[in-house]
Design a protein around this motif. Structure first.
Motif, PDB file in Angstrom:
ATOM      1  N   SER A 180       0.833  -1.213   0.000  1.00  0.00           N
ATOM      2  CA  SER A 180       0.000   0.000   0.000  1.00  0.00           C
ATOM      3  C   SER A 180       0.860   1.251   0.000  1.00  0.00           C
ATOM      4  N   LEU A 181       1.982   1.213   0.709  1.00  0.00           N
ATOM      5  CA  LEU A 181       2.912   2.340   0.696  1.00  0.00           C
ATOM      6  C   LEU A 181       3.518   2.515  -0.701  1.00  0.00           C
ATOM      7  N   GLY A 182       3.901   1.394  -1.325  1.00  0.00           N
ATOM      8  CA  GLY A 182       4.485   1.467  -2.660  1.00  0.00           C
ATOM      9  C   GLY A 182       3.521   2.026  -3.687  1.00  0.00           C
ATOM     10  N   ILE A 183       2.262   1.631  -3.598  1.00  0.00           N
ATOM     11  CA  ILE A 183       1.256   2.123  -4.545  1.00  0.00           C
ATOM     12  C   ILE A 183       1.034   3.619  -4.379  1.00  0.00           C
ATOM     13  N   THR A 184       0.892   4.078  -3.146  1.00  0.00           N
ATOM     14  CA  THR A 184       0.668   5.504  -2.943  1.00  0.00           C
ATOM     15  C   THR A 184       1.883   6.321  -3.397  1.00  0.00           C
ATOM     16  N   ALA A 185       3.097   5.789  -3.185  1.00  0.00           N
ATOM     17  CA  ALA A 185       4.294   6.484  -3.662  1.00  0.00           C
ATOM     18  C   ALA A 185       4.331   6.530  -5.186  1.00  0.00           C
ATOM     19  N   ALA A 186       3.946   5.422  -5.837  1.00  0.00           N
ATOM     20  CA  ALA A 186       3.931   5.388  -7.302  1.00  0.00           C
ATOM     21  C   ALA A 186       2.883   6.336  -7.867  1.00  0.00           C
ATOM     22  N   LEU A 187       1.749   6.465  -7.190  1.00  0.00           N
ATOM     23  CA  LEU A 187       0.728   7.419  -7.629  1.00  0.00           C
ATOM     24  C   LEU A 187       1.239   8.856  -7.490  1.00  0.00           C
ATOM     25  N   GLN A 188       1.993   9.109  -6.423  1.00  0.00           N
ATOM     26  CA  GLN A 188       2.565  10.443  -6.253  1.00  0.00           C
ATOM     27  C   GLN A 188       3.603  10.723  -7.340  1.00  0.00           C
ATOM     28  N   ALA A 189       4.419   9.706  -7.669  1.00  0.00           N
ATOM     29  CA  ALA A 189       5.410   9.879  -8.738  1.00  0.00           C
ATOM     30  C   ALA A 189       4.712  10.144 -10.074  1.00  0.00           C
ATOM     31  N   ARG A 190       3.573   9.494 -10.286  1.00  0.00           N
ATOM     32  CA  ARG A 190       2.821   9.692 -11.527  1.00  0.00           C
ATOM     33  C   ARG A 190       2.347  11.137 -11.669  1.00  0.00           C
ATOM     34  N   GLN A 191       2.075  11.776 -10.550  1.00  0.00           N
ATOM     35  CA  GLN A 191       1.679  13.179 -10.583  1.00  0.00           C
ATOM     36  C   GLN A 191       2.776  14.041 -11.221  1.00  0.00           C
ATOM     37  N   LYS A 192       4.027  13.627 -11.032  1.00  0.00           N
ATOM     38  CA  LYS A 192       5.158  14.393 -11.552  1.00  0.00           C
ATOM     39  C   LYS A 192       5.515  14.011 -12.986  1.00  0.00           C
ATOM     40  N   THR A 193       5.411  12.697 -13.292  1.00  0.00           N
ATOM     41  CA  THR A 193       5.916  12.207 -14.580  1.00  0.00           C
ATOM     42  C   THR A 193       4.824  11.876 -15.585  1.00  0.00           C
ATOM     43  N   GLY A 194       3.614  11.609 -15.086  1.00  0.00           N
ATOM     44  CA  GLY A 194       2.532  11.167 -15.958  1.00  0.00           C
ATOM     45  C   GLY A 194       2.602   9.692 -16.294  1.00  0.00           C
ATOM     46  N   ARG A 195       3.617   9.001 -15.790  1.00  0.00           N
ATOM     47  CA  ARG A 195       3.810   7.587 -16.111  1.00  0.00           C
ATOM     48  C   ARG A 195       3.545   6.714 -14.889  1.00  0.00           C
ATOM     49  N   GLY A 196       2.974   5.541 -15.151  1.00  0.00           N
ATOM     50  CA  GLY A 196       2.847   4.539 -14.112  1.00  0.00           C
ATOM     51  C   GLY A 196       4.139   3.758 -13.978  1.00  0.00           C
ATOM     52  N   GLN A 197       4.104   2.734 -13.138  1.00  0.00           N
ATOM     53  CA  GLN A 197       5.285   1.883 -12.980  1.00  0.00           C
ATOM     54  C   GLN A 197       4.906   0.605 -12.258  1.00  0.00           C
ATOM     55  N   LEU A 198       5.867  -0.312 -12.202  1.00  0.00           N
ATOM     56  CA  LEU A 198       5.701  -1.582 -11.496  1.00  0.00           C
ATOM     57  C   LEU A 198       6.163  -1.426 -10.056  1.00  0.00           C
ATOM     58  N   VAL A 199       5.314  -1.833  -9.131  1.00  0.00           N
ATOM     59  CA  VAL A 199       5.672  -1.912  -7.714  1.00  0.00           C
ATOM     60  C   VAL A 199       5.788  -3.397  -7.373  1.00  0.00           C
ATOM     61  N   ASP A 200       6.986  -3.823  -7.039  1.00  0.00           N
ATOM     62  CA  ASP A 200       7.302  -5.239  -6.826  1.00  0.00           C
ATOM     63  C   ASP A 200       7.709  -5.438  -5.376  1.00  0.00           C
ATOM     64  N   THR A 201       6.870  -6.111  -4.583  1.00  0.00           N
ATOM     65  CA  THR A 201       7.226  -6.409  -3.200  1.00  0.00           C
ATOM     66  C   THR A 201       6.857  -7.845  -2.892  1.00  0.00           C
ATOM     67  N   SER A 202       7.314  -8.339  -1.755  1.00  0.00           N
ATOM     68  CA  SER A 202       7.110  -9.759  -1.467  1.00  0.00           C
ATOM     69  C   SER A 202       7.063 -10.014   0.030  1.00  0.00           C
ATOM     70  N   LEU A 203       6.593 -11.204   0.375  1.00  0.00           N
ATOM     71  CA  LEU A 203       6.600 -11.617   1.774  1.00  0.00           C
ATOM     72  C   LEU A 203       8.026 -11.647   2.310  1.00  0.00           C
ATOM     73  N   LEU A 204       8.966 -12.132   1.506  1.00  0.00           N
ATOM     74  CA  LEU A 204      10.366 -12.193   1.947  1.00  0.00           C
ATOM     75  C   LEU A 204      10.936 -10.796   2.167  1.00  0.00           C
ATOM     76  N   ASP A 205      10.735  -9.903   1.197  1.00  0.00           N
ATOM     77  CA  ASP A 205      11.275  -8.541   1.319  1.00  0.00           C
ATOM     78  C   ASP A 205      10.745  -7.858   2.577  1.00  0.00           C
ATOM     79  N   GLY A 206       9.447  -7.943   2.776  1.00  0.00           N
ATOM     80  CA  GLY A 206       8.846  -7.283   3.923  1.00  0.00           C
ATOM     81  C   GLY A 206       9.345  -7.838   5.241  1.00  0.00           C
ATOM     82  N   GLN A 207       9.487  -9.159   5.316  1.00  0.00           N
ATOM     83  CA  GLN A 207       9.908  -9.747   6.580  1.00  0.00           C
ATOM     84  C   GLN A 207      11.369  -9.458   6.884  1.00  0.00           C
ATOM     85  N   LEU A 208      12.210  -9.421   5.843  1.00  0.00           N
ATOM     86  CA  LEU A 208      13.612  -9.049   6.072  1.00  0.00           C
ATOM     87  C   LEU A 208      13.702  -7.621   6.603  1.00  0.00           C
ATOM     88  N   ALA A 209      12.843  -6.731   6.081  1.00  0.00           N
ATOM     89  CA  ALA A 209      12.821  -5.361   6.599  1.00  0.00           C
ATOM     90  C   ALA A 209      12.399  -5.338   8.063  1.00  0.00           C
TER      91      ALA A 209
END
Length: 403
Positions: A180-209
């Motif tokens: 959810s954090l990644g999506i909101t950040a990507a939406l904010q970036a889209r406000q600046k660039t007009g482009r979408g992007q891929l947000v790639d996260t995982s159970l492993l990434d989150g748990q390591l954090a």
């Protein structure tokens, strides 16, 4: 009265393919913030969690816990006709969220690369077990699998005991929050660039954090962290103790609090003992200190200890049950337990909005949907006529629910 149009994510349309918990928790957060969440479910049972007990009037309370503020459509993405419908929906969507195993969406012809050609401003979020790259990219994972794989279970449980699963599905919940954090950040970036992007996260990434300071400690010392029971590897006393009628937790996270706690427990002489005078020494000598404290804690009730420690400005908490915390005045004051009216299950209690906004508060607009409850409504919004919807139902590409 909340003005939904003023909410942070009002006007954002999310095509939600999330299942079980990680994806649904992510889209719930976006929905609470005002996004239009269209939950796309497969024919048959729909989201897997609809079949998970306990039930009320045949509706899963597990499903209900993570799926408010969403509308449900049943769509068979395994059929070409279903994929075509999805592509049409994507053209005017802002976000696609999915937590399928990596590669499934590509096999259906509706993966990230294909969809961003249709809609370059699309934010596409993928939640997987291991991420979309690397040697384990195509492997599946569940919450308990990742609790074990990530190392979390190696530090959870009593010293000398076996591995213990945490009481909630922490890897799923962590991944959903980061998504959810990644999506909101990507939406904010889209406000600046007009482009979408891929947000790639995982159970492993989150748990390591979330393993956080344990990883840093090992990197510095090469000492493998182990189980600490209810205690903490870096702070003493910082754990649960048994009172005469229940359990409490003491958090003496600095020497000043330790001194106040010891005095309140009539153990003030320990504060000048070289073995316990600083936290560093207390960590080294926890095996000597903890039994002394436990013996003293057993002499009073939970309420007595809570009152005594509050009077001495010491953070000590009772170990509450779910029943106790749901009726606690602080929880109720913060509106963290809310009641919703489900069309089948009736009244249900769900957690409230964990974010408080002074100007654009979250809102509870829809109860968790029944399977396919909004199929016709959603297809109409995307330009499908009633006759086209009837034909799609005859082909078993879409279906409607009972409400």
């Amino acid at each position: 009265m909340i003005d939904v149009a003023e909410q942070p994510l009002h006007g954002i349309k999310v095509l939600d393919l999330g299942r079980a918990l990680a994806g649904p928790l992510c889209s719930l957060m976006l929905g609470d913030l005002g996004a239009d969440i269209i939950k796309i479910e497969p024919p048959g049972l729909g989201d897997d969690s609809r079949a998970w007990p306990p039930f009320k009037n045949g509706e899963s309370t597990y499903f209900a816990s993570a799926n408010r503020n969403k509308r449900s459509i049943v769509l068979d993405l395994g059929k070409p006709e279903g994929q075509d419908i999805f592509r049409k929906m994507v053209k005017s969507a802002d976000v696609v969220l999915e937590n399928y195993r990596h590669g499934v969406m590509d096999r259906w012809g509706i993966g990230y690369e294909a969809l961003c050609e249709l809609n370059p401003s699309l934010v596409y979020c993928s939640i997987t077990g291991f991420g979309r790259t690397g040697p384990y990219a195509t492997k599946p994972a569940t919450d308990i699998y990742m609790q074990a794989f990530s190392g979390l279970m190696s530090v959870t449980g009593e010293v000398g005991g076996g591995p213990i699963r945490t009481g909630v599905s922490i890897c799923d919940l962590t991944a959903g929050m980061f998504a959810s954090l990644g999506i909101t950040a990507a939406l904010q970036a889209r406000q600046k660039t007009g482009r979408g992007q891929l947000v790639d996260t995982s159970l492993l990434d989150g748990q390591l954090a979330y393993l956080s300071y344990l990883l840093t400690a090992f990197g510095a010392t090469k000492e493998v962290p182990g189980k600490s029971g209810s205690g903490h590897p870096s702070v003493v006393p910082y754990q649960a103790f048994q009172a005469s009628d229940g359990w409490v937790t003491l958090a003496a996270f600095n020497d000043r609090i330790w001194q106040r706690a010891a005095v309140a427990m009539e153990l003030g002489h320990l504060t000048s003992d070289p073995l316990f005078i600083t936290n560093v020494e207390r960590v080294k000598n926890r095996d000597e200190l903890i039994p002394i404290m436990q013996e003293r804690f057993s002499t009073k009730t939970v309420d007595e200890w809570v009152s005594l420690m509050e009077d001495n400005d010491v953070p000590l908490a009772p170990v509450n049950t779910i029943e106790q915390i749901m009726s606690h005045p602080q929880v109720l004051h913060r509106d963290m337990i809310q009641e919703i009216d489900h069309p089948v299950a009736g009244k249900l209690s769900v957690f409230g909005f964990p974010m408080k906004f002074s100007e654009t508060p979250c809102s509870n607009r829809y109860p968790p949907p029944t399977l396919g409850q909004h199929t016709n409504e959603i297809l109409n919004e995307f330009g499908f006529s009633d006759s086209e919807i009837s034909e799609l139902k005859n082909l078993f590409v879409v279906s409607s629910g009972k409400i």
